[in-house]
Structure formats: structure tokens, C-alpha cells
Design a protein around this motif. Structure first.
Motif, PDB file in Angstrom:
ATOM      1  N   HIS A 184      49.741  33.358  46.045  1.00  0.00           N
ATOM      2  CA  HIS A 184      49.547  34.730  45.576  1.00  0.00           C
ATOM      3  C   HIS A 184      49.883  34.842  44.086  1.00  0.00           C
ATOM      4  CE1 HIS A 184      49.439  39.079  45.639  1.00  0.00           C
ATOM      5  NE2 HIS A 184      50.628  39.112  45.069  1.00  0.00           N
TER       6      HIS A 184
ATOM      7  N   GLU B 176      47.276  35.672  40.952  1.00  0.00           N
ATOM      8  CA  GLU B 176      47.519  36.762  39.995  1.00  0.00           C
ATOM      9  C   GLU B 176      47.528  36.243  38.566  1.00  0.00           C
ATOM     10  OE1 GLU B 176      48.085  40.260  40.125  1.00  0.00           O
ATOM     11  OE2 GLU B 176      46.962  39.808  41.944  1.00  0.00           O
TER      12      GLU B 176
ATOM     13  N   ARG C 140      43.996  35.498  37.567  1.00  0.00           N
ATOM     14  CA  ARG C 140      43.294  36.761  37.297  1.00  0.00           C
ATOM     15  C   ARG C 140      43.691  37.306  35.925  1.00  0.00           C
ATOM     16  NH1 ARG C 140      43.512  42.253  37.509  1.00  0.00           N
ATOM     17  NH2 ARG C 140      41.808  43.343  38.560  1.00  0.00           N
ATOM     18  N   ASN C 141      44.988  37.314  35.678  1.00  0.00           N
ATOM     19  CA  ASN C 141      45.460  37.828  34.389  1.00  0.00           C
ATOM     20  C   ASN C 141      44.921  37.007  33.217  1.00  0.00           C
ATOM     21  OD1 ASN C 141      46.919  39.802  35.698  1.00  0.00           O
ATOM     22  ND2 ASN C 141      48.830  38.656  35.695  1.00  0.00           N
TER      23      ASN C 141
END
Length: 431
Positions: free
Chosen positions: A283, A287, A290-291
Motif C-alpha cells: 500500500h 502511494e 502514485r505520488n
């Protein structure tokens, strides 16, 4: 109503607004009537004083009330009539009021900048690795083991690397105690029962290494050359001499990673704990990836778009960032005088970030407009529900707080931005 617009700069305009005499006279009559209803004047029953008496006694108050009502009305009408997208609070200049004749004023406002959007669909971004390795999992397990570490007193041998030496020390520079040279950091000059991990790069340069081989009860002289960029200016470039006594030697013992450890730590067996760690890491890495992709998209949009920014928007955002930087540093224990010394650096850093954020905000807003994105009432309600649960605040109380602080509009802006960013990510080309 007469409205004239003068260009001050790329995003700044001066509006000259003149309210016609009949409208001013109408408002004067209306306000005078309101005063008349409630005026308490000797010799007259409440609300029965003649209009001429009211006008004479409350002339200035009536004038101020008329201006208070007409100016914002006129400004809003001017903005609507001229289809202006204002981003700053107006300030009134050159106010002229002549009872029964006219009211005129000027105001300077900043507008949303005009610019063309670059191609924003299919932006190429470099793929960020999101896979979790066994090494990643082992690293987390080691950190959990560190939290359960035991510190065993060492006997019969001197200090060696990776030990914790429990020491007492007192330092001086050219015979003067460091506690007097740098009184704002007393621990730099003197401390007792200090646990020092014997490892390069910790505490003061070369300090721990000079204790290797020392036995419990031994006192050594440790010399430290403070770097030119050392945090405390008073000792920069100088050599400190410390008298150091070794009080104890501690060895860190990590618990074994097994079912017993997992049960104590997370009420599960070792395999289950490892699976939990893997899922958490997956997870986190997703993230992070994605960032990283979002960051590349933002950089692309900023690089491909050139326009002047409203000064007020940059100034307001700079102030907010400076406030955040100062508060964060204060929470980290940075003294006020050091922040004062760095205020120009703080301002420059905040202003640079503010320009980037303001520019990006306008670009995202323009994309949302082009794609006809909107935020529905049910989405705002759902978001408030999430915030209410997360912050443990009753929904009605949270709504009241948001309404009092113009938070609903900010929440809508945030949701709109998220939609836009999700759209950009979905349409990006990941390479």
C-alpha cells in the motif's frame, strides 16, 4: 452605473465605479427612513421625529451607512457586468460621496490569469517501482525488533563498535567551558549518563571512535574539530576538548523473530505478521508510486505553461507557507533567534513554493473547467462524513465549523482538484 477598467499589470486591474445620483438619493432616503424608525430624540416620541431633524442629527451616520451598503453592491455589479474573475479582496480608493449627486470610488483587484492550456492528456511519466522485496520486509521486521531490544550490561571487555557507551562528559575550548561559549545548548558542553552509540556519523565528529578500547571507569580526553557549518556558530572551526568518563557499556540484544515475538507484538504468528507487513508495504509503495507520477505530471504542466501570476495570490500563499515552516521548526525545538537569522532564506523558499503552488492551482482549475468537472452536493456530504469519522467530531458540529471558516468552499475545491488529478493520472502514459 459607470464602470471604467484600467490595466495596472497583467493580472491587476483598477476599477473606477460611479453610482448614479438617483440611486444614491434613493438609498439615502431609505437609510434615513430606517434611522427615523428607531431614533430617540428629545421632544419627540420614538419614531415620530421629522425627517429634517433626523437628517440633521444623523447626517454623518446616514452617509456612512449609505456608503457601507452601496459600495459592495456596486462592486459586485461591476464584477458581474464586466465578467471579471476576481481572486483578491478589493480595497476602496479615491472615495467621493456627494449627497444627492453621486458616489464614486476606485478599487484595485487581481484577476484569474489568462493563458492557454498545454496538452494535458497522455502526459508521459516514468514508471515508479511499486514492488515489495524480501529486503523491504526484513527491514521492517528489524525495526520492529529494535523496538523490543534489550540492553545487556557488558562486563570484562572495553568499548567496541555498535556498543552503547554510557558516559559523562564536560567540554572546553582553549580552557573555557563550552557551556559558557554556547549556553543555548547546555548538553553540547556537559552531560551525565549519556548513552552514545559507537558508530560513525553520530553525535560529534570523531567523538565515539575515540572511546573504542576504553574500559568502564576509565577517563579519556576526546578532541573534536567542529565543522565550519556546525549549527552553533560560536564553536564553528574550533577544537573542543572533552573529559569523558565511561560509566557503563551496554550491548543491544534484538529479540528473535519467531511466533512468540509475533504473538507478543501483533497477536498473530510470524507468517501472519510477515503477510501484514507485506500488505502495508504494498500500500505504501503504491502511494509512493502514485505520488511520483503526480509529481511528474505537475512538473510537466508547470514547465509547459507560462503566464503571470496574481501578486495577491502569491503573497497570501507565501504567508501561509512561512507560517507552516516556522510552526514546524518551532515544534522541532529550533530556537526563535535561529529562525530570525534564517528569515530571508525561509521567505525565499516559501515564495518559490508559493509561486509553483499558485500556478499549478490555476492550471488544474482550468483543466477542470475544460473537462466540465463539478462537485455534487452528495460528494461534499460524503466527504464530511469521512472527516467526521476520522476526526471523531459529530457531523453537525463539523459542518458548523466548516461554515464558520469558509471551509465548505475549500472542501469543494479540494474534491475538484482530486477529480482533476485522478483524470490526469488515468490519461497519462506510464512508461
Amino acid at each position: 452605473m459607470n464602470i471604467a477598467i484600467e490595466e495596472v499589470s497583467a493580472c491587476r486591474r483598477r476599477l473606477r465605479i460611479e453610482v448614479p445620483a438617483n440611486r444614491v438619493a434613493e438609498e439615502v432616503t431609505k437609510v434615513t427612513g430606517e434611522f427615523q424608525k428607531f431614533a430617540q430624540i428629545k421632544g419627540f416620541r420614538a419614531g415620530k421625529a421629522p425627517k429634517s431633524v433626523i437628517e440633521k442629527k444623523y447626517e454623518k451616520d446616514i452617509e456612512e451607512e449609505v456608503k457601507r451598503k452601496l459600495i459592495p453592491q456596486a462592486f459586485r455589479e461591476a464584477v458581474k457586468t464586466k465578467n471579471l474573475k476576481v481572486v483578491s479582496m478589493p480595497s476602496v480608493e479615491e472615495l467621493r460621496f456627494q449627497k444627492g449627486i453621486s458616489l464614486s470610488f476606485s478599487t484595485v483587484v487581481d484577476l484569474v490569469p489568462e493563458f492557454s492550456l498545454p496538452d494535458y492528456k497522455g502526459i508521459k511519466v516514468k514508471k515508479s517501482e511499486a514492488a515489495v522485496t524480501e529486503e523491504d520486509i526484513a527491514g521492517v521486521i528489524d525495526r520492529i525488533r529494535e523496538q523490543g531490544a534489550d540492553y545487556k550490561t557488558v562486563e570484562g571487555r572495553p568499548v567496541q563498535e555498535k556498543d552503547f557507551a554510557v558516559i559523562s562528559y564536560e567540554g572546553s575550548i582553549e580552557g573555557k567551558p563550552i557551556t559558557e561559549i554556547a549556553p543555548e545548548v547546555p548538553n553540547l558542553g556537559k552531560q551525565g549518563k549519556f548513552w552514545l552509540l559507537i558508530q560513525d556519523g553520530l553525535f560529534l565528529p570523531g567523538f565515539g571512535k575515540q572511546l573504542i578500547g576504553a574500559n568502564v571507569g576509565e577517563t579519556r580526553t576526546v578532541k573534536v574539530l567542529f565543522p565550519e557549518d556546525f549549527q552553533q556558530e560560536a564553536v564553528r572551526g574550533k577544537t573542543g576538548e572533552y573529559k569523558v568518563s565511561v560509566d557503563e557499556i551496554k550491548e543491544k540484544i534484538l529479540p528473535e523473530f519467531n511466533d512468540d515475538f509475533a504473538q507478543t507484538t501483533a497477536q498473530c504468528n510470524a507468517g501472519e505478521l510477515k503477510d501484514r507487513i507485506r500488505k502495508n508495504l504494498e500500500h505504501q509503495k503504491q502511494e509512493q508510486a502514485r505520488n511520483a507520477h503526480v509529481k511528474q505530471i505537475f512538473e510537466h504542466l508547470r514547465d509547459k505553461t507560462d503566464f503571470d501570476l496574481p501578486e495577491s495570490s502569491v503573497q497570501n500563499q507565501t504567508r501561509r507557507l512561512i507560517h507552516d515552516i516556522v510552526r514546524e521548526n518551532e515544534m522541532r525545538g529550533i530556537p526563535a533567534h535561529m529562525l530570525e537569522e534564517k528569515k530571508q532564506d525561509i521567505f525565499s523558499a516559501a515564495q518559490t513554493s508559493a509561486k509553483d503552488q499558485v500556478k499549478l492551482g490555476f492550471i488544474l482549475a482550468r483543466i477542470a473547467e475544460a473537462e466540465k468537472f463539478e462537485v455534487k452536493t452528495e460528494e461534499v456530504i460524503a466527504e464530511i462524513g469521512k472527516l467526521s469519522a476520522r476526526e471523531n467530531i459529530p457531523p453537525q458540529k463539523l459542518i458548523k465549523q466548516l461554515q464558520d471558516n469558509d471551509g465548505i468552499a475549500a472542501l469543494e475545491d479540494d474534491l475538484l482538484n482530486r477529480k482533476t488529478v485522478d483524470f490526469l493520472l488515468q490519461s497519462a502514459t506510464i512508461e
